[in-house]
Write a protein that holds these residues in place. Sequence first.
Motif, PDB file in Angstrom:
ATOM      1  N   GLU A 151      67.932  71.101 -18.816  1.00 58.46           N
ATOM      2  CA  GLU A 151      67.317  72.049 -19.746  1.00 58.46           C
ATOM      3  C   GLU A 151      68.241  72.307 -20.933  1.00 58.46           C
ATOM      4  O   GLU A 151      67.781  72.371 -22.077  1.00 58.46           O
ATOM      5  CB  GLU A 151      67.000  73.367 -19.022  1.00 58.46           C
ATOM      6  N   GLY A 192      58.079  73.093 -20.512  1.00 54.95           N
ATOM      7  CA  GLY A 192      57.544  74.285 -19.845  1.00 54.95           C
ATOM      8  C   GLY A 192      58.630  75.144 -19.233  1.00 54.95           C
ATOM      9  O   GLY A 192      58.607  76.379 -19.336  1.00 54.95           O
ATOM     10  N   TYR A 193      59.620  74.494 -18.603  1.00 56.27           N
ATOM     11  CA  TYR A 193      60.753  75.243 -18.035  1.00 56.27           C
ATOM     12  C   TYR A 193      61.469  76.036 -19.133  1.00 56.27           C
ATOM     13  O   TYR A 193      61.808  77.226 -18.953  1.00 56.27           O
ATOM     14  CB  TYR A 193      61.752  74.288 -17.381  1.00 56.27           C
ATOM     15  N   ARG A 195      60.336  76.975 -22.092  1.00 59.86           N
ATOM     16  CA  ARG A 195      59.482  78.042 -22.634  1.00 59.86           C
ATOM     17  C   ARG A 195      59.470  79.266 -21.719  1.00 59.86           C
ATOM     18  O   ARG A 195      59.463  80.403 -22.195  1.00 59.86           O
ATOM     19  CB  ARG A 195      58.066  77.520 -22.837  1.00 59.86           C
ATOM     20  N   ASN A 196      59.449  79.020 -20.428  1.00 57.45           N
ATOM     21  CA  ASN A 196      59.460  80.153 -19.492  1.00 57.45           C
ATOM     22  C   ASN A 196      60.717  81.002 -19.666  1.00 57.45           C
ATOM     23  O   ASN A 196      60.673  82.230 -19.538  1.00 57.45           O
ATOM     24  CB  ASN A 196      59.379  79.649 -18.052  1.00 57.45           C
ATOM     25  N   LYS A 197      61.840  80.335 -19.977  1.00 60.46           N
ATOM     26  CA  LYS A 197      63.122  81.043 -20.047  1.00 60.46           C
ATOM     27  C   LYS A 197      63.447  81.604 -21.420  1.00 60.46           C
ATOM     28  O   LYS A 197      64.075  82.670 -21.515  1.00 60.46           O
ATOM     29  CB  LYS A 197      64.252  80.110 -19.583  1.00 60.46           C
ATOM     30  N   ASP A 199      61.089  81.737 -24.226  1.00 55.47           N
ATOM     31  CA  ASP A 199      59.953  82.294 -24.974  1.00 55.47           C
ATOM     32  C   ASP A 199      59.172  83.320 -24.154  1.00 55.47           C
ATOM     33  O   ASP A 199      59.064  84.478 -24.537  1.00 55.47           O
ATOM     34  CB  ASP A 199      59.011  81.167 -25.430  1.00 55.47           C
ATOM     35  N   LYS A 200      58.635  82.910 -23.011  1.00 54.40           N
ATOM     36  CA  LYS A 200      57.798  83.816 -22.228  1.00 54.40           C
ATOM     37  C   LYS A 200      58.576  85.004 -21.687  1.00 54.40           C
ATOM     38  O   LYS A 200      58.010  86.074 -21.459  1.00 54.40           O
ATOM     39  CB  LYS A 200      57.129  83.052 -21.084  1.00 54.40           C
ATOM     40  N   ALA A 201      59.874  84.816 -21.484  1.00 57.93           N
ATOM     41  CA  ALA A 201      60.714  85.920 -21.015  1.00 57.93           C
ATOM     42  C   ALA A 201      61.015  86.924 -22.132  1.00 57.93           C
ATOM     43  O   ALA A 201      61.572  87.991 -21.876  1.00 57.93           O
ATOM     44  CB  ALA A 201      62.017  85.386 -20.427  1.00 57.93           C
ATOM     45  N   ARG A 203      58.604  88.193 -24.698  1.00 59.91           N
ATOM     46  CA  ARG A 203      57.249  88.241 -25.259  1.00 59.91           C
ATOM     47  C   ARG A 203      57.165  89.010 -26.575  1.00 59.91           C
ATOM     48  O   ARG A 203      56.242  88.806 -27.362  1.00 59.91           O
ATOM     49  CB  ARG A 203      56.282  88.832 -24.232  1.00 59.91           C
TER      50      ARG A 203
END
Length: 223
Positions: A151, A192-193, A195-197, A199-201, A203
């Motif tokens: 990553e 996706g991994y 983005r989860n860490k 971006d999505k974390a 918001r």
Amino acid sequence: MVIEDEHKIANSIKKGLEQENYVVDAVYDGTSGYDLAGDGNYDVIILDLMLPDMDGIEVCQKLRKNGIHTPILMLTARGQVEDKVTGLNSGADDYLVKPFAFNELLARIKALARRPKDEFGTILTAADLSLNTINYEVRRGNKTINLSRKEFTLLEYLMRRQNTILTKDQIINNVWDYDADVLPNTVEVYIGYLRNKIDKAFRSSKPIITTVRGFGYKIESEK
């Protein structure tokens, strides 16, 4: 990239550098090394002097003649001054005599890798995201983000090429070894991994990674 005919040495260098978060390709003869070095996008080439098919001097000379300016660190069991001069005159940037300590090899690689990237420095930034290429720390705002080695390598590749659309093939060729069995959807999984860490974390913040449908991915620097 490592071009070294002694498999044990080549694989040892590859393993050690991978533990330092480098992506490493290793080949074991001069002809294969020359062909791959001419097509690949490498930060540093570690080149043994004594190789089958085409020796290191010839590989180096042909790469330079063809406009390949990737920094080259030449390895050899020879330690005579005239051998060093010959290697450097052929276009090599540095010279290391076997046997050598891995820490010295690593220090020389880092020094060579910094040459074409001085404009980036050691801290890469995009919006409020920062990536430290020395201690491998990634932060968004005041929060530290823990990434796996792959990553981190993927994010560094994206951040070094901000405002550029990167295809899945480009990402695979630069983030994974050339002989790795990687499918295009593997890139999607690792994006996706990330983005989860990053971006999505977060918001409340603007997303860092953008998908350009039909083309690939990019990170846009703020203007």
